[in-house]
Design an enzyme around this catalytic site. Structure first.
Site, short mmCIF file in Angstrom:
data_model
loop_
_atom_site.label_atom_id
_atom_site.label_comp_id
_atom_site.label_asym_id
_atom_site.label_seq_id
_atom_site.Cartn_x
_atom_site.Cartn_y
_atom_site.Cartn_z
N GLY A 44 0.81 -1.21 0.00
CA GLY A 44 0.00 0.00 0.00
C GLY A 44 0.85 1.26 0.00
N CYS A 45 1.92 1.25 0.76
CA CYS A 45 2.79 2.43 0.85
C CYS A 45 3.54 2.67 -0.45
CB CYS A 45 3.75 2.29 2.03
SG CYS A 45 2.88 2.20 3.61
N THR A 46 3.91 1.60 -1.12
CA THR A 46 4.58 1.74 -2.41
C THR A 46 3.60 2.28 -3.45
OG1 THR A 46 6.13 -0.04 -1.87
CG2 THR A 46 5.84 0.49 -4.21
N ALA A 49 3.17 6.03 -2.64
CA ALA A 49 4.36 6.82 -3.01
C ALA A 49 4.50 6.93 -4.52
CB ALA A 49 5.62 6.19 -2.40
#
Length: 153
Positions: A44-46, A49
């Site tokens: 999710g963070c990738t 970003a």
């Protein structure tokens, strides 16, 4: 809890490149999209970003700087930024003090750091807060909508 219309708390943190980022340095010049995310190199963070990366020029054109924050180290941020060619600063909030200052809640029964995005205008006033752990890409589209409205007003 911080609210829309509140003055954004000022802070100073190290970036992935070893520089120092101060929110007050942008006051009077640019809006800031300050996004808190749980961890580098997670799905999710990738996604989040890389979505900010793909839309970064649009944010710049709207007069905003994008800034990511997690508790990961400067070295972890540098590797994450290099791997995904992130053009914006990632800040190392290793002791969680900025997360506390911005009152970012924990998610999933308190097990994960939350995913919250703040839009701070050039005068340092919070114009928008979006809190959603599961809709990582929505942080980008919704903040862009807010910045577009701010640019027209």
């Amino acid at each position: 809890m911080l609210q829309i219309g509140d003055q954004a708390p000022d802070f100073t943190l190290p970036t992935a490149t070893g520089n120092t980022f101060r929110l007050s340095d942008l006051r009077g010049q640019r809006s800031v999209v300050l996004y808190f995310y749980p961890r580098d190199n997670t799905p999710g963070c990738t996604t989040q970003a890389c979505s900010f990366r793909d839309e970064y020029q649009d944010f710049q054109d709207l007069g905003a700087e994008v800034v990511g924050v997690s508790s990961d180290s400067e070295a972890s941020h540098q590797q994450f930024a290099d791997k995904h060619r992130l053009p914006f600063p990632l800040l190392a909030d290793t002791d969680g003090q900025l997360r506390k200052l911005y009152e970012v809640p924990r998610a999933l029964l308190g097990l994960l750091p939350g995913r919250v995005t703040f839009v701070i205008d050039a005068q340092g006033v919070i114009q928008y807060i979006f809190n959603s752990l599961s809709n990582a890409a929505d942080h980008v589209s919704k903040t862009k909508e807010v910045l577009t409205k701010l640019a027209k007003s």
